[in-house]
Design a protein around this motif. Structure first.
Motif, PDB file in Angstrom:
ATOM      1  N   PHE C  48       0.846  -1.197   0.000  1.00 17.76           N
ATOM      2  CA  PHE C  48       0.000   0.000   0.000  1.00 17.76           C
ATOM      3  C   PHE C  48       0.878   1.242   0.000  1.00 17.76           C
ATOM      4  N   LEU C  49       1.890   1.227   0.866  1.00 13.50           N
ATOM      5  CA  LEU C  49       2.785   2.382   0.949  1.00 13.50           C
ATOM      6  C   LEU C  49       3.464   2.629  -0.384  1.00 13.50           C
ATOM      7  N   PHE C  50       3.821   1.562  -1.020  1.00 18.64           N
ATOM      8  CA  PHE C  50       4.483   1.674  -2.314  1.00 18.64           C
ATOM      9  C   PHE C  50       3.598   2.446  -3.295  1.00 18.64           C
ATOM     10  N   TYR C  51       2.339   2.063  -3.351  1.00 20.33           N
ATOM     11  CA  TYR C  51       1.427   2.752  -4.267  1.00 20.33           C
ATOM     12  C   TYR C  51       1.262   4.216  -3.880  1.00 20.33           C
ATOM     13  N   ILE C  52       1.101   4.458  -2.567  1.00 24.73           N
ATOM     14  CA  ILE C  52       0.844   5.837  -2.126  1.00 24.73           C
ATOM     15  C   ILE C  52       2.048   6.712  -2.443  1.00 24.73           C
ATOM     16  N   THR C  53       3.241   6.196  -2.164  1.00 23.29           N
ATOM     17  CA  THR C  53       4.413   7.067  -2.342  1.00 23.29           C
ATOM     18  C   THR C  53       4.690   7.337  -3.807  1.00 23.29           C
ATOM     19  N   ILE C  54       4.385   6.374  -4.684  1.00 22.85           N
ATOM     20  CA  ILE C  54       4.683   6.673  -6.092  1.00 22.85           C
ATOM     21  C   ILE C  54       3.714   7.691  -6.672  1.00 22.85           C
ATOM     22  N   SER C  55       2.610   7.918  -5.965  1.00 22.74           N
ATOM     23  CA  SER C  55       1.659   8.869  -6.542  1.00 22.74           C
ATOM     24  C   SER C  55       2.006  10.304  -6.166  1.00 22.74           C
ATOM     25  N   LYS C  56       2.989  10.437  -5.330  1.00 17.38           N
ATOM     26  CA  LYS C  56       3.362  11.804  -4.894  1.00 17.38           C
ATOM     27  C   LYS C  56       4.057  12.539  -6.033  1.00 17.38           C
ATOM     28  N   VAL C  57       3.564  13.700  -6.306  1.00 23.53           N
ATOM     29  CA  VAL C  57       4.212  14.536  -7.314  1.00 23.53           C
ATOM     30  C   VAL C  57       4.891  15.687  -6.585  1.00 23.53           C
ATOM     31  N   ALA C  58       6.167  15.920  -6.922  1.00 22.73           N
ATOM     32  CA  ALA C  58       6.930  16.936  -6.177  1.00 22.73           C
ATOM     33  C   ALA C  58       6.206  18.271  -6.233  1.00 22.73           C
ATOM     34  N   GLY C  59       5.989  18.838  -5.078  1.00 19.14           N
ATOM     35  CA  GLY C  59       5.309  20.128  -5.021  1.00 19.14           C
ATOM     36  C   GLY C  59       3.819  20.034  -5.212  1.00 19.14           C
ATOM     37  N   GLY C  60       3.299  18.821  -5.362  1.00 18.06           N
ATOM     38  CA  GLY C  60       1.870  18.673  -5.628  1.00 18.06           C
ATOM     39  C   GLY C  60       1.060  18.739  -4.343  1.00 18.06           C
ATOM     40  N   THR C  61      -0.176  19.095  -4.506  1.00 16.72           N
ATOM     41  CA  THR C  61      -1.069  19.143  -3.354  1.00 16.72           C
ATOM     42  C   THR C  61      -2.068  18.007  -3.447  1.00 16.72           C
ATOM     43  N   ALA C  62      -2.900  17.898  -2.420  1.00 15.53           N
ATOM     44  CA  ALA C  62      -3.912  16.851  -2.444  1.00 15.53           C
ATOM     45  C   ALA C  62      -4.826  17.052  -3.640  1.00 15.53           C
ATOM     46  N   ILE C  64      -7.595  17.808  -4.823  1.00 17.41           N
ATOM     47  CA  ILE C  64      -8.921  18.380  -4.676  1.00 17.41           C
ATOM     48  C   ILE C  64      -8.935  19.644  -5.530  1.00 17.41           C
ATOM     49  N   LEU C  65      -9.925  19.756  -6.368  1.00 18.34           N
ATOM     50  CA  LEU C  65      -9.937  20.864  -7.305  1.00 18.34           C
ATOM     51  C   LEU C  65      -9.863  22.204  -6.576  1.00 18.34           C
ATOM     52  N   THR C  66      -8.925  23.043  -6.996  1.00 19.49           N
ATOM     53  CA  THR C  66      -8.787  24.347  -6.358  1.00 19.49           C
ATOM     54  C   THR C  66      -9.332  25.453  -7.238  1.00 19.49           C
ATOM     55  N   GLY C  67      -9.528  25.161  -8.501  1.00 22.11           N
ATOM     56  CA  GLY C  67      -9.993  26.203  -9.409  1.00 22.11           C
ATOM     57  C   GLY C  67      -8.852  26.929 -10.070  1.00 22.11           C
ATOM     58  N   ASP C  68      -7.660  26.809  -9.525  1.00 23.92           N
ATOM     59  CA  ASP C  68      -6.491  27.487 -10.101  1.00 23.92           C
ATOM     60  C   ASP C  68      -5.853  26.554 -11.119  1.00 23.92           C
ATOM     61  N   PRO C  69      -5.763  26.969 -12.376  1.00 23.81           N
ATOM     62  CA  PRO C  69      -5.224  26.065 -13.402  1.00 23.81           C
ATOM     63  C   PRO C  69      -3.758  25.733 -13.179  1.00 23.81           C
ATOM     64  N   ASP C  70      -3.022  26.476 -12.396  1.00 23.72           N
ATOM     65  CA  ASP C  70      -1.598  26.219 -12.231  1.00 23.72           C
ATOM     66  C   ASP C  70      -1.291  25.257 -11.096  1.00 23.72           C
ATOM     67  N   THR C  71      -2.331  24.831 -10.372  1.00 23.96           N
ATOM     68  CA  THR C  71      -2.085  23.943  -9.234  1.00 23.96           C
ATOM     69  C   THR C  71      -1.510  22.615  -9.701  1.00 23.96           C
ATOM     70  N   VAL C  72      -0.510  22.133  -8.969  1.00 24.00           N
ATOM     71  CA  VAL C  72       0.024  20.808  -9.254  1.00 24.00           C
ATOM     72  C   VAL C  72      -0.618  19.827  -8.284  1.00 24.00           C
ATOM     73  N   TYR C  73      -1.231  18.754  -8.830  1.00 22.33           N
ATOM     74  CA  TYR C  73      -1.887  17.766  -7.968  1.00 22.33           C
ATOM     75  C   TYR C  73      -1.057  16.502  -7.882  1.00 22.33           C
ATOM     76  N   SER C  74      -1.154  15.840  -6.756  1.00 23.39           N
ATOM     77  CA  SER C  74      -0.632  14.474  -6.701  1.00 23.39           C
ATOM     78  C   SER C  74      -1.568  13.583  -7.505  1.00 23.39           C
ATOM     79  N   ASN C  75      -1.008  12.405  -7.925  1.00 26.02           N
ATOM     80  CA  ASN C  75      -1.810  11.500  -8.727  1.00 26.02           C
ATOM     81  C   ASN C  75      -2.852  10.797  -7.843  1.00 26.02           C
ATOM     82  N   PRO C  76      -4.129  10.987  -8.112  1.00 27.58           N
ATOM     83  CA  PRO C  76      -5.144  10.410  -7.218  1.00 27.58           C
ATOM     84  C   PRO C  76      -5.419   8.937  -7.483  1.00 27.58           C
ATOM     85  N   LEU C  77      -5.067   8.456  -8.656  1.00 24.75           N
ATOM     86  CA  LEU C  77      -5.484   7.097  -9.024  1.00 24.75           C
ATOM     87  C   LEU C  77      -4.950   6.029  -8.068  1.00 24.75           C
ATOM     88  N   PRO C  78      -3.635   6.042  -7.742  1.00 22.47           N
ATOM     89  CA  PRO C  78      -3.131   4.999  -6.829  1.00 22.47           C
ATOM     90  C   PRO C  78      -3.866   5.004  -5.499  1.00 22.47           C
TER      91      PRO C  78
END
Lengths: 502, 506, 130
Positions: C48-62, C64-78
């Protein structure tokens, strides 16, 4: 209803199969059951005769049932070799049926229904082998024959019967699966067909040492031909009741083996291809060795059925030797041998069975003087022996003649010597049985003082102790038949000559 | 109506058993539960036959779950390979379900029966899902559905023999490790491809073959699935699980679960990783070929010495898996066809054999080889079925075993591996020995005195004979099965796995 | 040469591998059936940890849609996948524990060695007397 060749082919397989069913259903009423057996045997013979006539009139009978594998159907074709085998097997089935009714009842054997059912299935598969149109169909029925005869060998259910049956099944299945199946798939891989074609299907498809290896796979794979060292199943199968030994292990099963050998040589490899490639050269020597070695073993056996079994192994090697010669004479001789040996050996086995039914004696040393008590049985035995040895006026003379001619054609002088030597050995293992029977005193008469002027070798009809008539007439009949074959031999040779290109 | 059913057939095959399962659990009535299961499996069988016909006629189909286009949505993708697997699973499911009425009635207590059918249906749904799905993670979920429910139904054998519990536990441990390995592999692929759709993965892996991640992922997935497949030497869970599970379960799992795992491995080896990568000589020569051969000989040899007929057949199953692995190792179409053929053929014969043993258990209460004494006369139909099934296992002509063996040997010749060809036929001789041990005891040994055993009831014999007759029919007339298997092998080998339009709409 | 920066930057993998091996070791080495299940859980959690950690994108946030097009998101699929895997894991654990309870009832022990001994005794009972 009009008889068409297709219908006749279907009938030739269906009749024994339906017969088996009928026997199983009527098992509770022995008389009805035996009637079904005889009726089936008669009907089968009639159908085969019809096919013979159709063939002689120039008709072609083929039948393709369905594709077992893509492009590889279950198919049947009537050709001279197969007709000869089918005629021998189905004709002798009638005789053996009569005989087995006498034998099984005379001995009060158990499981008679199973016996007759398996017998009918075995015959159906023998006919299937005879008329198979390609190697796959032949292999299919070959294996059915093995499985259906297993219960017959294990019939008595004693530890010896079980051990014998195990050897029987073990050797036949091992050779057929290990070698024959491999050979089949190899052939299919190289030639893309398994159809029987005059002149063979392998010429030009395969060359070099591979030919000899493939040929060896076939020859040793056909375990039913009992080539050394895979002959052990035949003596082991002698634990079976005598009718089984008579029909199956002198006629149907072993002849299915050598018949397959002939088929493979003529239709898969082609005689010319065999001769050119030299793939069959080694076979001559193996066959010759089998011939002599098993004859010598036969001389040493005291049990009559065991002696006959080894004699069968040796006689089968004649056919294989004919194939090894790779000449048309060899093939003709081999085919003649199938007929002559079938008639001769079935006579001998049925005589052995008749002796057992009448006196419960199985060892040759116990059979002194019995000939005077059972003159018909021993007379038939003598004629049968002549045929096995190859003396005129019996069919065996011709088959040996053709084989010697074939050996002379190919300048295989050693083989002529082998054939002659084996005949001498046959005299040594067969004639003493008859001679002891007629000329020695009975074992319990030995110490008794005889009245002066008592001629021990005189047959006294009042003292006759023959087996039941059902057991005596069939061997006499086959003995007479094997004499008739002597006169019919040129016809048979002419009949099969088309397949060897004469 | 019919058109709508047809358009949603792939998902229906999974969804119907899945929703029928809680029904059985809720109503808690044995007869009701059985009727529902019977109807559902029969319908699933009909549906899968229909799908097979559609695939054979019109080529691969793709079904978009919920209308979401792949690779974002989950896709059910059906070609000849998984269509035939669906037919195997549903067909054997239907036959064993018909058999279950009497057999389960005797082996499992009344109160537990509805739950048993629930678990059976879940297992069926899971297996169908594994076979149908085109999404790698979805496959894991279905795999776990089928595994979890199969642990349950195996453990239900505990009412007869408490060793069923420990064997279910062992299976749970090894099965979960296997499934987790599989997930690790999928995760690794996801890190480099960013997709879970198999066809999409296949398209993207091509460029990434040189990275270290892909071979590692391949190894994890292969080991994970091999555990489920009981590929030698990862088979240790199988003999006990098959021996102590209820008869119906043994027959069902032996005929389906290893087959589905086998299918999943084929799918990954060929479609996802593409043959040329997976078939670098190393994998073939040093892994599949020896393991297949060792399985054939070692397991058959072990089978010879078993005194329990169910365990004997279980070891024979491991040996038969060896044949399938061997077929893959050739790396040619004929070998692969042989593997697929054997998936189908082995399901028929092993299913039939286990059902025949089930008849004996029903009457004698034992599956020890001693219980078979004299049964040849007392239970003639059952033993005749056993003999025919055994002959198929040996591979005699006119049975399905012969057809598999034919293509397996032919493939070996095509590859030029003639010693392998000889080894294949030699190993079938071991089958002669273990089958004939039982046959001899059944036919040539007198029955123990004073014990009268009746022939099994028709409700058991009929399903058993359906499978056994299928063994003969597809042995004598193998043309259709061979054609399907060859189509399947071709599509695995040469289909690029490109995107397909949804089958249920534009 | 080992590039320490490289090794350290992948510290999540080291944690995962350690956990994974710990779990596997427990499954293999422990004779207690409950402890085996604990091991299995640790093993699964590492994945489980393996999946969670690979979904982390550097500088990404959770994600959740923020409305700001420049927001970097972590990958939610894993995350979603692992939610499923956790459910499967829970089910497996529950089933495993249920089996252990039944084993305890049937065999009177949950130690593997004792169970094997009992099973061997059963086997020699059913073995035909040669």
């Amino acid at each position: 209803m009009m008889m068409t060749p297709e219908l006749a082919l279907i009938l030739s397989l269906a009749i024994p199969a339906i017969g088996a069913l009928g026997i199983a259903v009527t098992g509770a009423r022995p008389n009805l059951r035996e009637a079904v057996t005889l009726l089936t045997a008669g009907a089968l013979f009639a159908v085969v005769l019809w096919l013979l006539q159709h063939h002689l009139e120039g008709g072609v009978a083929t039948l393709t049932v369905l594709n077992l594998l893509p492009n590889l159907p279950i198919a049947f074709t009537v050709e001279p070799l197969g007709l000869v085998f089918a005629l021998v097997a189905s004709g002798l089935w009638i005789v053996t049926s009569v005989y087995s009714i006498g034998y099984m009842r005379g001995n009060d054997e158990a499981n008679q229904t199973r016996f007759y059912v398996c017998f009918a299935i075995a015959l159906a598969s023998a006919v299937g082998i005879a008329f198979a149109g390609n190697m796959l169909t032949l292999f299919l029925f070959y294996e059915i024959l093995t499985i259906s005869t297993y219960p017959l060998v294990a019939h008595k259910e004693t530890p010896e019967a079980k051990a014998g049956a195990r050897i029987y099944l073990g050797i036949l299945l091992t050779t057929s699966i290990l070698f024959l199946l491999t050979a089949l798939i190899w052939t299919w891989f190289e030639a893309g067909t398994l159809n029987f074609r005059l002149g063979g299907i392998l010429a030009g498809q395969i060359e070099g040492p591979a030919v000899a290896i493939l040929f060896a796979l076939y020859m040793f794979g056909i375990g039913k031909a009992a080539l050394l060292p895979f002959h052990g199943w035949l003596p082991a199968a002698m634990v079976a009741p005598t009718p089984v030994s008579a029909l199956l292990h002198a006629v149907a099963v072993v002849k299915a083996g050598v018949f397959t050998v002939l088929k493979v040589a003529v239709y898969i490899f082609g005689v010319d291809f065999l001769a050119e490639s030299g793939a069959a050269d080694w076979l001559l020597w193996v066959a010759a060795f089998t011939l002599i070695a098993t004859s010598v073993i036969a001389v040493t056996k005291d049990n009559l059925k065991a002696r006959l079994a080894y004699s069968t192994v040796s006689q089968l090697a004649y056919v294989t030797l004919g194939v090894g010669l790779a000449t048309s004479m060899g093939i003709v001789g081999g085919t003649m041998q199938i007929v002559a040996h079938a008639l001769g050996k079935i006579t001998l086995f049925m005589c052995a069975g008749a002796i057992y039914v009448a006196t419960h004696k199985t060892e040759i040393s116990q059979m002194r003087g019995l000939g005077r008590l059972m003159p018909f049985t021993f007379g038939a035995f003598l004629l049968g022996s002549f045929s096995i040895i190859g003396l005129p006026p019996t069919g065996g003379a011709w088959s040996k003649w053709y084989l010697v001619m074939g050996a002379a054609d190919t300048s295989q002088l050693v083989m002529i010597g082998v054939l002659m030597g084996s005949s001498l050995l046959a005299i040594a293992y067969l004639i003493p049985v008859v001679a002891r029977g007629f000329f020695l005193p009975l074992s319990d008469q030995e110490d008794r003082p005889q009245p002066p002027g008592y001629e021990i070798s005189t047959i006294r009809w009042s003292e006759m102790r023959e087996a039941p008539i059902w057991c005596v007439v069939p061997p006499c009949l086959t003995a007479v038949l094997s004499v008739l074959v002597y006169f019919a031999a040129p016809t048979i040779a002419a009949f099969i000559s088309p397949i060897v290109g004469q | 109506m019919i058109a709508a059913l047809k358009a949603h057939l792939p998902i229906l095959l999974v969804a119907v058993p899945l929703f029928a399962a809680p029904l059985c659990a809720l109503f808690r009535h044995p007869l009701f539960a059985w009727t529902v299961s019977m109807l559902v499996t029969a319908a699933a069988f009909a549906g899968s036959l229909c799908l097979l016909a559609m695939v054979m006629a019109g080529g691969p189909l793709s079904y978009y779950l919920g209308g979401w286009a792949p690779p974002w949505g989950i896709e059910f993708r059906l070609d000849a390979v998984n269509a035939i697997i669906l037919v195997i699973v549903a067909g054997v499911g239907a036959v064993t379900m018909a058999y279950a009425r009497a057999s389960v009635g005797q082996e499992i207590s009344r109160a537990a029966q509805p739950l048993f059918y629930t678990a059976m249906l879940l297992c069926l749904a899971g297996l169908m899902g594994v076979a149908a799905t085109g999404d790698a993670f979805n496959l894991f979920v279905f795999l776990e559905i089928s595994s979890l429910s199969s642990y349950v139904i195996i453990a239900m054998g505990a009412e007869r023999d408490k060793r069923a519990l420990t064997s279910a536990y062992t299976y749970l441990m090894m099965g979960t490790i296997g499934a987790t390995f599989y997930v690790i592999g999928i995760g690794l692929i996801y890190t480099v491809t960013g997709t879970l759709n198999m066809a999409d993965m296949a398209a993207r892996i091509g460029e990434l073959e040189q990275t270290r991640t892909i071979p590692v992922a391949f190894a994890f997935i292969l080991v994970g699935l091999a555990l489920k497949l009981a590929m030698y030497p990862l088979h240790l869970w199988l003999p006990n699980a098959y021996t102590y599970a209820p008869t119906v379960v043994t027959a069902f799992l032996a005929a389906t679960s290893t087959k589905v795992a086998g299918y999943a491995s084929l799918r990954f080896i060929y479609t996802v990783f593409a043959a040329d990568f997976a078939f670098e000589e190393r994998t073939l020569l040093f892994l599949f070929l020896p393991l297949g051969l060792v399985a054939m000989f070692a397991s058959s040899a072990v089978a010879i010495f078993q005194s329990d007929v169910k365990r004997l057949l279980a070891y024979s199953s491991i040996a038969q898996v060896g044949y399938m692995v061997l077929g893959v190792s050739y790396g040619n179409v004929t070998g692969l066809s042989a593997t697929i053929l054997h998936l189908f053929n082995h399901a028929l014969m092993k299913g039939g054999l286990f059902l025949a043993v089930g008849c004996v258990i029903f009457r004698t209460g034992s599956h020890s080889i001693d219980a078979f004494r004299g049964l040849g006369r007392q239970m003639p139909w059952t033993m005749a079925a056993f003999v025919i099934g055994g002959l198929a296992l040996i591979g005699l002509p006119a049975t399905v075993g012969f057809v598999s063996k034919w293509y397996l040997v032919l493939g070996a010749f095509e590859r030029g591996w003639w010693p392998v060809a000889l080894l294949i036929v030699a190993s079938s001789l071991l089958a002669v020995i273990y089958i004939w041990r039982v046959v001899e005891i059944a036919y040539l040994q007198p029955a123990p005195a004073g014990v009268a055993v009746k022939e099994a009831p028709l409700s058991l014999l009929l399903p058993c004979w359906v499978l056994i007759l299928a063994c003969v029919v597809f042995g004598v007339y193998a043309d259709p099965t061979v054609t399907i298997a060859e189509t399947a092998a071709q599509s695995l080998f040469f289909d690029p796995g490109a995107g397909l339009p949804p089958m249920d709409g534009p | 040469m080992i590039d320490f920066a490289q090794v350290l930057s992948h510290y999540n993998y080291w944690v995962i591998i350690t956990l994974m091996m710990t779990g596997l070791y427990i499954i293999v080495a422990r004779g207690n059936l409950i402890k085996k299940i604990v091991g299995l859980n640790i093993f699964q959690v590492s994945v489980f940890l393996f999946y969670i950690t690979i979904s982390k994108v550097a500088g990404g946030t959770a994600p959740i849609l923020t409305g700001d097009p420049d927001t970097v998101y972590s990958n939610p699929l894993p995350h979603v996948l692992i939610l499923t895997a956790i459910v499967v894991g829970v089910a497996t654990t529950a089933l495993g524990l249920a089996l252990v309870v039944r084993i305890k009832e049937a065999f009177g022990t949950i130690e593997e060695d004792d169970i094997l001994e009992i099973e061997h005794a059963l086997e020699s009972e059913t073995e035909p007397q040669a």
